[in-house]
Design a protein around this motif. Sequence first.
Motif, short mmCIF file in Angstrom:
data_model
loop_
_atom_site.label_atom_id
_atom_site.label_comp_id
_atom_site.label_asym_id
_atom_site.label_seq_id
_atom_site.Cartn_x
_atom_site.Cartn_y
_atom_site.Cartn_z
N GLY A 90 7.13 25.46 69.41
CA GLY A 90 6.69 26.29 68.57
C GLY A 90 7.27 27.78 68.44
O GLY A 90 7.55 28.14 67.23
N VAL A 91 7.65 28.39 69.59
CA VAL A 91 8.65 29.57 69.46
C VAL A 91 9.86 29.17 68.74
O VAL A 91 10.34 29.89 67.71
N GLN A 92 10.44 28.29 69.08
CA GLN A 92 11.62 27.93 68.22
C GLN A 92 11.71 27.69 66.98
O GLN A 92 12.34 27.97 66.13
N SER A 93 10.64 26.94 66.75
CA SER A 93 10.36 26.57 65.12
C SER A 93 10.17 27.94 64.38
O SER A 93 10.76 27.94 63.24
N SER A 94 9.46 28.83 64.80
CA SER A 94 9.25 29.88 64.32
C SER A 94 10.66 30.98 64.19
O SER A 94 10.97 31.32 62.92
N LEU A 95 11.36 30.94 65.13
CA LEU A 95 12.50 31.82 65.28
C LEU A 95 13.79 31.06 64.36
O LEU A 95 14.32 31.96 63.61
N ALA A 96 13.67 29.86 64.30
CA ALA A 96 14.58 29.25 63.30
C ALA A 96 14.48 29.47 62.06
O ALA A 96 15.43 29.59 61.08
N GLN A 97 13.44 29.71 61.46
CA GLN A 97 13.03 30.08 60.05
C GLN A 97 13.74 31.52 59.71
O GLN A 97 14.20 31.74 58.44
N HIS A 98 13.83 32.53 60.65
CA HIS A 98 14.36 33.64 60.53
C HIS A 98 16.06 33.67 61.03
O HIS A 98 16.53 34.65 61.04
N ARG A 99 16.52 32.30 61.61
CA ARG A 99 17.79 32.24 61.87
C ARG A 99 18.03 33.15 63.14
O ARG A 99 19.02 34.00 63.45
#
Length: 341
Positions: A90-99
């Motif tokens: 979940g953390v990675q999914s959110s961070l990826a959207q912000h690069r």
Amino acid sequence: MPRSKRVTIADIARLAGVSPGAVSFALNGRPGVSEETRQRILAIADQHEWRPSSTARALVGSRAGVVGFAVNRPARTLGTEAFFTDLIAGVQSSLAQHRIGLQLVVVPDIGEEVDTYRRWRRSNQVDGVLMLDPRVDDPRPALLRSLALPGIVLGGSPSGPDDSATIWLDDAQAAHTVFDYLVGLGHRHIVYLSGPAEFEHVRLRSEVLAGLAERGVTGETIITDYSPTEVATTMRTLLSRQDRPTAIVFDNDVMAIAGLRVSQEMGVAVPTQLSLASFDDSVVTGLMHPSITCLTRDTFGFGEKAAEYLLDVIASEERLPDRTGPRPHLTVRESTAPPPA
């Protein structure tokens, strides 16, 4: 060395007896120096409170574009506990959207965890950190303040005025959800098999169980190290008692599965002779026979919300109010029933 003078890489090189280039390699976690030399340089840098200069920061940009997550757990448990895999996803999914990148490290104890924060801050490797498992007398919020390193706590109660901002799930209410259900079924002797006592959620859940004494419930908390081996040993002791409990609640799903296996091994029928429940859920608990009653959380969503909150904290010049994560609910399955007459 006078404290008023900013300590430079050249100063550290002179004190360590190495070249400035070697100091740069050590401080930035790059190869090129032996581990012994690296540790000596890091110790000197800590001792003299070295920080990157504003000029150096400007050369590499004001932000690292990375969030840090130091997980204080045995590395082998990360692959077996669904909580961690769902949370990190979940953390990675959110961070990826912000690069934004995620720097994940597994540490063996709280001392190594705080040292990791110092290293990250010293070399400007991360813009902020996620902290898991708040503790009684937790040293981490004060350390982050001293380092001026943004961070949030993933916790079970709101933060205090001097603590780091918290995204929290009401662990006391969650404990009532599980324990009150068992009491409603008629159980009056309940054991809670927890993780280490220093964790805040263990204290909160234990306090809720102890408070049920007013309703005629004998509640007992037994501390474990989360490992299936220790859980199995504890279960064999509990089920060998003449006055064995009628219900046992576990801190996570892996512990609950280990407890169920021992019950079957010892011929104690679940749920007709013993009810079992867990504070964590996973796909596996629903596939067991009998399936296990669990407190179900949207852990993936919790990870997403935590990452978004941390990015807001990093971007804000003021302290942000605490936020709450997804509310858990009880999933009743085959492992719980009224106690034997």
